[in-house]
Design a protein around this motif. Structure first.
Motif, PDB file in Angstrom:
ATOM      1  N   LEU A 156     -65.121  40.049 -17.452  1.00  0.00           N
ATOM      2  CA  LEU A 156     -64.471  38.869 -17.987  1.00  0.00           C
ATOM      3  C   LEU A 156     -62.965  38.966 -17.754  1.00  0.00           C
ATOM      4  O   LEU A 156     -62.391  40.060 -17.820  1.00  0.00           O
ATOM      5  CB  LEU A 156     -64.743  38.718 -19.491  1.00  0.00           C
ATOM      6  CG  LEU A 156     -66.211  38.594 -19.914  1.00  0.00           C
ATOM      7  CD1 LEU A 156     -66.304  38.459 -21.423  1.00  0.00           C
ATOM      8  CD2 LEU A 156     -66.868  37.403 -19.228  1.00  0.00           C
ATOM      9  N   ILE A 157     -62.347  37.828 -17.483  1.00  0.00           N
ATOM     10  CA  ILE A 157     -60.902  37.815 -17.269  1.00  0.00           C
ATOM     11  C   ILE A 157     -60.200  38.283 -18.544  1.00  0.00           C
ATOM     12  O   ILE A 157     -60.472  37.799 -19.641  1.00  0.00           O
ATOM     13  CB  ILE A 157     -60.430  36.405 -16.885  1.00  0.00           C
ATOM     14  CG1 ILE A 157     -61.083  35.964 -15.583  1.00  0.00           C
ATOM     15  CG2 ILE A 157     -58.906  36.350 -16.763  1.00  0.00           C
ATOM     16  CD1 ILE A 157     -60.757  34.550 -15.173  1.00  0.00           C
ATOM     17  N   ASN A 158     -59.332  39.249 -18.402  1.00  0.00           N
ATOM     18  CA  ASN A 158     -58.523  39.811 -19.502  1.00  0.00           C
ATOM     19  C   ASN A 158     -59.343  40.554 -20.557  1.00  0.00           C
ATOM     20  O   ASN A 158     -58.805  41.008 -21.557  1.00  0.00           O
ATOM     21  CB  ASN A 158     -57.701  38.710 -20.206  1.00  0.00           C
ATOM     22  CG  ASN A 158     -56.722  38.026 -19.276  1.00  0.00           C
ATOM     23  OD1 ASN A 158     -56.194  38.668 -18.352  1.00  0.00           O
ATOM     24  ND2 ASN A 158     -56.475  36.749 -19.492  1.00  0.00           N
ATOM     25  N   GLU A 159     -60.650  40.677 -20.346  1.00  0.00           N
ATOM     26  CA  GLU A 159     -61.492  41.377 -21.314  1.00  0.00           C
ATOM     27  C   GLU A 159     -62.147  42.620 -20.740  1.00  0.00           C
ATOM     28  O   GLU A 159     -62.695  43.436 -21.472  1.00  0.00           O
ATOM     29  CB  GLU A 159     -62.596  40.429 -21.836  1.00  0.00           C
ATOM     30  CG  GLU A 159     -62.088  39.245 -22.624  1.00  0.00           C
ATOM     31  CD  GLU A 159     -61.492  39.634 -23.951  1.00  0.00           C
ATOM     32  OE1 GLU A 159     -61.803  40.737 -24.445  1.00  0.00           O
ATOM     33  OE2 GLU A 159     -60.697  38.850 -24.509  1.00  0.00           O
ATOM     34  N   GLY A 160     -62.136  42.765 -19.429  1.00  0.00           N
ATOM     35  CA  GLY A 160     -62.793  43.902 -18.806  1.00  0.00           C
ATOM     36  C   GLY A 160     -64.297  43.707 -18.745  1.00  0.00           C
ATOM     37  O   GLY A 160     -64.804  42.584 -18.766  1.00  0.00           O
ATOM     38  N   GLU A 161     -65.033  44.810 -18.662  1.00  0.00           N
ATOM     39  CA  GLU A 161     -66.478  44.746 -18.523  1.00  0.00           C
ATOM     40  C   GLU A 161     -67.161  44.596 -19.880  1.00  0.00           C
ATOM     41  O   GLU A 161     -66.720  45.177 -20.869  1.00  0.00           O
ATOM     42  CB  GLU A 161     -67.019  45.993 -17.827  1.00  0.00           C
ATOM     43  CG  GLU A 161     -66.653  46.100 -16.359  1.00  0.00           C
ATOM     44  CD  GLU A 161     -67.335  47.271 -15.691  1.00  0.00           C
ATOM     45  OE1 GLU A 161     -67.522  47.225 -14.469  1.00  0.00           O
ATOM     46  OE2 GLU A 161     -67.686  48.245 -16.398  1.00  0.00           O
TER      47      GLU A 161
END
Length: 229
Positions: A35-40
């Motif tokens: 996820l963008i800006n959230e990592g995996e």
């Protein structure tokens, strides 16, 4: 496992010599996404099908350590049975019965499987006996789902066509509304209203504000617009 109180069945067939090792792999079907800006993140899903692998000896001669349900059977008897399991295209039970020397029963394995493949090895070092390597895969029953569809009352400005019982209904002449019922999906609705499930995008594009970003997720009670032809 040999001599340790293990009995291994493939369907109704008791293997004469217990495999030394059985590998049972319970596969997962979780999915990792970024996820963008959230990592995996890891999306948890139901477990996948189980894989089973093992190798066992099939004697051609009678040995004191081999066990038979009704007297000694030559290797050809077992090969015929294995081929029937493979060619019948039917699932069967893979069963492992475990007992300690006191005959107290331990955890048993009983799983419905299909015979994916097996390999027979004949080695001069083993005399007249054979080694057979098996690959099994868990089998799960499945069936079709019953879909119940009901047509909601139309809005005042829209005309409502009578409900049709065929899946090849022509596209509606005017826009109308539909209330999602349990078991509905966009594919079946498109097949009902337009005669082809591949036209589900027509309904999805007209209702993205209601459905959101995933056309596979609609819920009972949602009011959808069914565009005209």
């Amino acid at each position: 496992m040999a001599g340790s109180g293990y009995d291994v069945y493939m369907g109704s067939c008791l293997l004469p010599v217990t495999p030394e090792k059985i590998q049972i792999k319970i596969n997962g079907s979780n999915r990792t996404v970024k996820l963008i800006n959230e990592g995996e993140i890891n999306i948890l899903k139901k477990a996948g099908l189980t894989d089973i692998e093992f190798e066992c000896e099939i004697p051609q001669m009678e040995y004191p350590y081999a066990v038979y349900k009704s007297g000694f059977k030559e290797a050809g008897y077992f090969f015929d049975f294995f081929e029937t399991l493979k060619s019948s295209n039917k699932p069967f039970q893979f069963i492992v019965c475990r007992k300690v020397p006191s005959r107290k029963e331990l955890l048993n394995t009983n799983i419905t499987v299909s015979l994916e493949d097996y390999k027979i090895t004949e080695d001069a070092g083993n005399g007249f006996d054979f080694q057979v390597q098996f690959t099994l895969k868990q089998w799960r029953d499945y069936g079709t789902k019953t879909v119940n569809i009901r047509i909601a009352d139309s809005k005042p400005q829209a005309s409502v066509l009578p409900q049709r019982e065929t899946n090849n209904s022509p596209a509606p002449a005017a826009s109308q509304t539909y209330v999602v019922a349990k078991g509905d999906c966009l594919w079946n609705l498109a097949k009902k209203f337009y005669g082809s499930g591949s036209k589900y995008t027509v309904i999805y594009n007209a209702n993205q504000g209601v459905i959101g970003g995933n056309p596979n997720l609609i819920y009972p009670g949602q009011v959808l617009t069914i565009p005209a032809a």
